[in-house]
Scaffold this active site. Structure first.
Site: not given
Length: 382
Positions: A215-221
């Site tokens: 995803c963007t940060a690789g921490l949620g989606r």
């Protein structure tokens, strides 16, 4: 007094009285009054010594002055870009921490960060340039699975079409995209089955290769889809999506109301999330003069939703409606439980069990989920 030139960072003809070579050399580094040159350009001695006398601009060849000025301008531009990126990163991390209730941070200026979570699965942050695709291909990646939306890409200036075009030029690697809204538990819940099904198909089409989910940060989606790595996906969304696959239940119409005569009232949260640093998502309410009320009629799946009223730009709760418990930041929201009166007792009980903290799936449940995902993968619909 004229300024002195202390660093040479480009290929340039140096003054002949400064170096024993009268041709183009490549300057790699400068320490004290010494310059280290690339061996292919140098005389046998790897270290050439420069006179300790300062070199003034009026002593330089015009080409050198132009190149050094350009180097300074480029360095200044890069510094400004880095500062801007760091500011955006800090703003993004603050929004992520508030929306997700986490202390994790994202550092976009440091490039891609990722973790091997299985032998054939990597979860990480977004690709930033076409060159990142080369790095992934060299690492054995055959599937790039992007969960970002256009506003995510625009915020950090990521040129996705350029990345996709470059991936097409590479052999043995393909780019896939399944968009999920950032910081939005409801959107993750609704899109998760499709994302998992599409990822499964992509992996099956590239057996023997590694998949990179980001995803963007690789921490949620991304870890929400892969469910791995130190991260902070919304577990309630994953549980709710699992319950949706295993239970039957139709959407229900709910009415939210605000009394009185403000000029403008909106709803934040609910099923559109709390907004992002670069994209505000709110639901406008309709004013009904005959009732002197602002009303929002919304169709929602079974579940629990938190929300706030935005009244003439001010975020507030309605204390006369059900309220949530304070979160980590001490914030309280209005909350609504949506139920389906036509749903069977067994389905209601199963949903309640699956939403518990210690919920577990039976082999029968797993088989049913697998069958549903295959159906979604084939139809592309959920």
């Amino acid at each position: 007094m004229a300024s002195t030139i202390g660093v040479l960072g480009c290929k340039a003809p140096l003054l002949q009285d400064r170096v024993c070579i009268s041709r183009t050399i490549e300057c790699l580094s400068v320490r004290e009054n010494r310059v280290c040159f690339a061996k292919r350009f140098c005389a046998p001695t790897p270290l050439a010594r420069i006179s300790t006398r300062s070199v003034h601009r009026d002593q330089l060849h015009p080409l050198q002055t132009t190149q050094i000025n350009a180097m300074g301008e480029n360095a200044e531009k890069k510094t400004e870009e880095k500062t801007e990126t760091e500011a955006k990163t800090a703003e993004y991390s603050a929004s992520m921490q508030q929306a997700m209730g986490t202390t994790l941070e994202y550092r976009h200026e440091l490039g891609m960060n990722y973790a091997h979570v299985l032998t054939d699965l990597i979860v990480g942050s977004c690709l930033q340039t076409p060159a990142d695709a080369d790095k992934l291909k060299d690492a054995g990646v055959g599937v790039i699975f992007c969960l970002q939306q256009d506003p995510d890409l625009a915020y950090f200036g990521v040129d996705l079409p350029a990345i996709q075009a470059h991936v097409k030029e590479l052999d043995g690697i393909d780019h896939y995209r399944c968009q999920i809204r950032d910081f939005d538990p409801y959107d993750l819940r609704m899109r998760l089955p499709v994302a998992v099904a599409q990822l499964h198909n992509a992996i099956e089409a590239h057996k023997g290769k590694t998949a990179y989910v980001h995803c963007t940060a690789g921490l949620g989606r991304a870890p929400g889809v892969a469910k791995v790595r130190r991260c902070h996906p919304k577990l309630e969304s994953i549980k709710a999506a699992t319950a949706d696959l295993l239970t039957e239940g139709s959407k229900q119409v709910v009415d939210l109301k605000w009394e009185g005569g403000p000029k403008h009232v909106e709803i934040a949260g609910l099923d559109v999330g709390w907004g992002q640093v670069y994209l505000q998502t709110r639901l406008p309410m309709e004013y009904r003069q005959s009732e002197n009320q602002w009303i929002l009629r919304r169709e929602l799946p079974v579940g629990r939703y938190e929300y706030k009223f935005v009244v003439d730009g001010v975020w507030m709760t309605n204390p006369e409606l059900p309220l949530s418990q304070p979160n980590r930041e001490g914030q309280v929201n209005n909350v609504i439980e949506v139920t389906d009166t036509a749903q069977s007792g067994a389905s209601k009980q199963l949903r309640e069990q699956l939403m518990q903290e210690d919920a577990d799936l039976t082999s029968e449940h797993r088989a049913k989920i697998r069958a549903k995902l295959e159906e979604i993968a084939n139809s592309g619909q959920w």
